[in-house]
Each structure stands twice: as C-alpha cells, then as structure tokens.
Design an enzyme around this catalytic site. Structure first.
Site, PDB file in Angstrom:
ATOM      1  N   GLU A  63      -3.358 -23.050  -8.105  1.00 56.56           N
ATOM      2  CA  GLU A  63      -4.652 -22.666  -8.656  1.00 56.56           C
ATOM      3  C   GLU A  63      -4.955 -23.289 -10.016  1.00 56.56           C
ATOM      4  O   GLU A  63      -6.103 -23.583 -10.323  1.00 56.56           O
ATOM      5  CB  GLU A  63      -4.723 -21.132  -8.786  1.00 56.56           C
ATOM      6  CG  GLU A  63      -4.962 -20.405  -7.488  1.00 56.56           C
ATOM      7  CD  GLU A  63      -6.371 -20.589  -6.974  1.00 56.56           C
ATOM      8  OE1 GLU A  63      -7.269 -20.957  -7.753  1.00 56.56           O
ATOM      9  OE2 GLU A  63      -6.585 -20.382  -5.767  1.00 56.56           O
ATOM     10  N   SER A 322      15.587  38.319   8.969  1.00 61.49           N
ATOM     11  CA  SER A 322      16.993  38.677   8.739  1.00 61.49           C
ATOM     12  C   SER A 322      17.721  37.731   7.793  1.00 61.49           C
ATOM     13  O   SER A 322      18.933  37.872   7.613  1.00 61.49           O
ATOM     14  CB  SER A 322      17.734  38.708  10.084  1.00 61.49           C
ATOM     15  OG  SER A 322      17.186  39.679  10.944  1.00 61.49           O
TER      16      SER A 322
END
Length: 659
Positions: A63, A322
């Site tokens: 680029e 329980s």
C-alpha cells in the site's frame, strides 16, 4: 513564505477524534475471547492487539512502501497514479498513502473529489506531525473496512478466518491487505472471483518485489478463501452481562473461565434442556475447588424466549431440595450427635404440628446414618436438624459463603428439606467447601479481584465422612461408582432438579427446571440432573481425580464398635427418655438386697433384642445369651452393679447389695 503558510495551514488543522470506541471484550484465563460487544453504532471494531508482523510488512510494502520515510503525502505515488490514469483513461492505482487513508477513515469523508482529497492531505500532514508512525499505523489497523459492519484487522481476522491475527498465512494476509480497497465488491462470501483476483494480485506483486518466494506464493495461491463469515465469540453471555453491569466503564474483563470448557458445557446444557422437553431450561457451574476459580458458568440453555433463556439461573433463588442434607449430617457429626455408622430411627414422628414424611411415603425403621443420607430419607435428617437447631444450619451456610433466603423470618425444620431459597452459585460454593475439608476458597471469576476464603462449615473429619457417604451413592447407568461424591435434589412439586458433586480437584453443579417456577411433572434430580453432572465431568477432563484419604482423627469403626453414645442417635434432650423396646432388668430390681443361693442369681429380662450380655461391676460375665432368664454366678459381698446389653447396644442396669 509559501513554506510558512503551509506550516500554518497544517498547524491550524482541527483533527477529528482519533480515540474511536472499540468493543468491550471478555477473555478467559488464557487470553482467549469469550465474548465481544459491538460498539454503539452496531460496528464490530476491536482494539488491534498483537498483529502478525508479516501482515504489517505486506500491508506497508503493497500500500505505501515509503510509509516510514514520507511526511504524510507521497508525491511519487501521486504522480505514478496520475500517469497511469492518463494512459489507461481510468484509475489503475491510488496515490493515497496509509496516512491519507487513515485521515479518510477517521473523518469518514469522500475520496474522489478534489476538496475531499485536499482535506485528506491536510489531515494526513497534521497526523504525521502530531503522532508517531506506529500510532498512525495502529489507527489504520483499527479502522480499515472489511465488509459489512466489520472494521479493523482484528475483527476482520476473527470474522473471516475465525482466529486472532497474531499469526496469519501469506494468503490470509493478502486477503486482509486487498479487502479494504473495495470491501463490499471483494467480499469472498459474495464475490469469490473478485476476492481471489485481488488476493492473487497482492501475492504476485510481492513476489515481483522479492518480498515473497515463488514457493510461498504458489502455496498461498492454492489456499482456499473463506466462504462465510465466522460468528464472533458469544460465550458466557450471562456472566459477561453481569460483569459489564458491575463495572460499566471497563473495556476488557479478564476471567478465570476456560473458553474450551465453557463451550463444551454450553453445548451440554443446551442438549440436556432439549431432551428434558419444552420450556425447560438448565444451568451449570464448574469450578476448581482448590483455587476457587470458576471454569465455566452457563446461565441458561440458550437465549430462547420459550425457555426464558435471558434469566441467569446460576443466580436465581430456588428451593435446593435435598442438596442441603449433607450439611446437616456433617454438623451432626461435628456435634457428636451421630457417626456414619450410628443407628437412627426412620419412623413416624411429630415436631409440634410438623410431621415430616419420606418422599416415597414409607418408613424403614432403624437404619444406619450412612444409609439414611444415601437414601435421602427425610425423617432422619429432620430429627438431626431438630437436635442441632435450624439456626445452626443457617449459620453454617452463611459461613460457607452462601446467601440463603428464608420464605419467613426465622428458620424452621423444613430448611433441611429445601425450605429455603438458594442459588446454584451458592450451592456449588458450599460443596467446594465440603470438598476442601469443610473450608475452601470463595469462588471467583474476575482475575482482577483478590482471592478470599470462606468460613469453616464443619471439621475436616466431618467433611470427609460426608464425602465418603456421598461417594457411595449409586451412579447413573454406565457411570463408575465411588469416583464422585455427589448429591441430587428435587424441590417440592418437581419445580427444580439438582445434582452437585466433586472429585479431588473440581466441583460441578447442575440445575434443570423452568425459570418461571412451574412444575416439570415426573422430573427427579437423580434421573434428570445426575446424568448431566457425570457427563459434565467427562467433558471437563479425561478422568476423575481421586478423592482424598480420611484425616488422621477419623473414627473408622462399625456400629457395634462405636462408643456407646454414638451407637444410636438420641437427641440431647432425650438423655433420660425411655428408649422404645429397650431391655428392662425386671429382677433383681435396682436397690435390692439379696442372698445369693448356691453362688448364683437368676436375672429376668423384658424387652430388648437378643442376644444379651451381662457385665458385673464392669466385667463381662455372660455374653450373647439368647435367654431372658439368665442364671449368673455371683461371688463376693457388698454393692454390685449389673449391666445388661442387648444386640442393639441398648442397656439397663441395677445396683444391688449381696449378703
């Protein structure tokens, strides 16, 4: 003069904000993404973090090869682009530098018009004066468009390749270099040919420049392109939302969770809820009970409206069924009320107006405490709770790190059977303390918070005894026995089903039910939740960790070998009560004065269970006699104490005077 004007023009430039918002991230113990949030406008934009140096070098080389030497504008590149445009009659390559592209991205301005291009040049020159090159490059890596609502190289790498950009192949790097130039036209999921052509163009140019070898390019050209976007990580959504609510300003959360384990547990919970039927949700918490680190937290089966998946069931207060019974037994062991081999009555009983019943409606008479817990009988545990006092149980739960909520102001005997509200998180916390010998670390999930320890729930001996009993429970079909200390629970009306257990290293809790509290007919913790618990351990690690050996002070004896007060449970306030069916010494009565004829007397007994043993002044004289009239030799004169013991350890005594 012209230079001064240029400097003034650049110096007076008002830059747009460069601190763009990035998505909040939640990471696991190894730095892996668990969840990421979009920024306010629905964009996936993340802090770049570590990026493959090879990609950065490829980007700059392709680029803007003079990026590190120009001052924001590259005249040579602009002249080249203009010349190519004149020759071909169209734009062939751009003359924008990376800095100019950053200027356009942070302003979101036009590119083609001269006014827009001039503004980019001005902003680019200003950026170069005010920011170092590395910061400018970081802005590009954060803002570059990659199709749809994806911005930045990290979001792009996760979306297109399902991986962090720390290490990228040459082909992947080339895709990420080419895509921002035409992010919609080059999306590989929509235009594979354009995407491949752009990628290959990058690879060929780098090969011409000598940046990539011919072999590397050949391999990269054959690599397939992605055909669809990967979803961003959305693990542990309930915990992520909770942490954000606790600290709304934080941008990153580092947790103790393990992304791989979390993913496995979420899949397991979803599967379990689906099998359980419509509107049933599920939740799971897995932790290392040695360190207190939560490894997985699953708040629901899925974010499905039908299952009310938005409700975090790891934090919801529910009836534990329980699952609190082991703590009653452990406290009873600590108080000297019972031992695992003690005998306890499972028979009808009334406590004021409260008459507990077993789940199956049956009574088993006298059973060992170990069996009472393994069978999850209600009457024995209520007897123990009455002897302990329910306040003592609630205090122990609080010391253990739980925040249990009572439906009324004061605890009653029903707390032992689930008459209290408690969360899955807190139940796992309590069982972690049990696994750690009665006191363990408080569970934690935020790696920035200090670690703390719970108070002591019970002694290490009592905790081991409880764990040893729970390890003897029959496991689900196909599972090995004795490798996991676990307890199941079912709340009243089948509204909640539970299974919580631990091995030598980890503790896991599972809940299934409906978030709105409506019953799930026929659902039991042992049938529904226990198989999920064992499967969760199977997905957590290759094998179970062994449970610890007993502490040195543990009393390992059978029922008949225990000290007399521990052989049979009796409440403290029943020390002088008459024991049902206890042996009675009818003759001689207590206080009698006798003449021993022929050097013997005949004892007459009623009640009790044969065989009988008789001790005279503490010395055994008769053992295991099946008779209720026993001729017993007597020698000596004066006061003599007779003690009769039956087969169940029940006793009666008399002190007589022999003449």
């Amino acid at each position: 003069m012209a230079r001064d004007r240029l400097d003034a023009w650049v110096d007076t430039t008002v830059l747009p904000p460069v601190l763009a918002e990035t998505g909040v991230e939640m990471r696991d113990r190894n730095g892996k993404l668990l969840r990421v949030y979009q920024v306010g406008n629905g964009i996936w934009r993340l802090d770049p973090g570590p990026v493959d140096p090879g990609f950065v070098a490829m980007l700059v080389r392709y680029e803007d090869k003079r990026f590190y030497s120009h001052s924001g504008v590259d005249p040579l590149a602009m002249l080249r682009a203009a010349g190519q445009a004149l020759r071909h009659g169209k734009t062939v390559s751009g003359g924008s530098t990376l800095t100019m592209q950053v200027a356009r991205l942070i302003e979101d301005g036009p590119t083609g018009r001269w006014a827009g291009k001039l503004r980019q040049i001005r902003v680019a020159l200003t950026l170069e004066r005010r920011l170092p090159k590395e910061r400018i490059l970081s802005l590009y890596l954060r803002h570059a468009p990659y199709g749809g609502n994806i911005e930045g190289v990290r979001a792009a790498s996760l979306a297109w390749f399902g991986k962090e950009p720390r290490r990228l192949t040459a082909a992947q790097s080339a895709v990420l270099v080419a895509l921002p130039q035409a992010p919609e036209a080059r999306r590989p999921d929509r235009n594979m040919d354009a995407s491949k052509s752009a990628r290959d163009r990058v690879l060929h140019r780098l090969a011409e420049q000598g940046t990539l070898s011919t072999a590397d390019v050949r391999a990269a050209l054959s690599e397939p392109l992605p055909t669809a976007l990967h979803g961003f990580p959305q693990l542990a959504p309930h915990l992520a939302d909770r942490m954000r609510a606790e600290d709304p300003t934080a941008r990153q959360f580092d947790t103790t969770l393990d992304a791989d384990i979390q993913r496995k547990m979420e899949a397991l919970v979803a599967e379990a809820a689906r099998k359980a039927g419509g509107r049933v949700s599920a939740a799971l918490v897995a932790a290392d009970h040695q360190t207190g680190e939560i490894l997985a937290s699953v708040g629901s089966a899925a974010y499905e409206p039908a299952r009310q998946g938005f409700v975090d069931m790891t934090r919801a207060l529910r009836s534990p069924g329980s699952t609190l019974k082991p703590f009653v037994y452990g406290l009873a062991f600590d108080q000297g009320l019972a031992h695992p081999e003690s005998l306890i009555q499972d028979s009808p009983v009334m406590f004021g107006r409260y008459a507990p019943r077993n789940f199956d409606g049956q009574f088993r008479g006298e059973v060992r405490v170990r069996e009472a817990l393994q069978l999850s009988l209600n009457i024995p545990v209520v007897r123990l709770t009455e002897a302990l006092g329910p306040v003592r149980l609630m205090a122990a739960l609080t010391r253990g790190g739980a925040s249990a909520q009572l439906p009324s102001g004061s605890p009653g005997l029903a707390v032992a059977l689930g008459g209290v509200g408690i969360s899955l998180n807190d139940l796992v916390q309590l069982y972690a303390g049990l696994a750690q010998g009665g006191r363990g670390p408080l569970l934690w999930y935020d790696r920035t918070q200090p670690r703390t320890t719970s108070g002591r729930i019970m002694s290490d001996v009592a905790a081991w005894q409880v764990g040893n009993i729970l390890a003897g429970l029959t496991p689900p079909p196909g599972a090995r026995k004795g490798i996991l200390a676990y307890k199941t629970g079912t709340s009243y009306g089948h509204r909640d089903t539970w299974a919580i257990g631990y091995d030598g290293n980890h503790v896991i809790g599972v809940w299934l039910g409906r978030p709105d509290g409506t019953p799930v007919p026929g659902a039991f913790g042992g049938d529904v939740a226990a198989p999920v618990l064992f499967e969760a351990f199977g997905r957590l690690k290759p094998d179970f960790s062994p449970l610890p050996p007993p502490p040195h002070a543990t009393l390992l004896l059978g029922s008949a070998e225990l000290p007399q007060p521990l052989q049979r449970f009796r409440p403290r306030n029943a020390a002088f009560d008459e024991i049902p069916n206890a042996p009675q010494l009818l003759f001689p009565p207590d206080g009698a004065a006798l003449y021993a004829e022929d050097g013997e007397i005949t004892l007459k007994l009623r009640g009790g269970s044969a065989p009988f043993s008789v001790l005279v002044n503490g010395e055994p004289v008769v053992t295991k006699s099946p008779l209720r009239e026993i001729a017993m030799p007597i020698t000596g004169r004066g006061f003599t104490t007779l003690l009769v013991l039956d087969a169940k350890g029940q006793a009666d005594r008399a002190t007589i005077t022999l003449r």
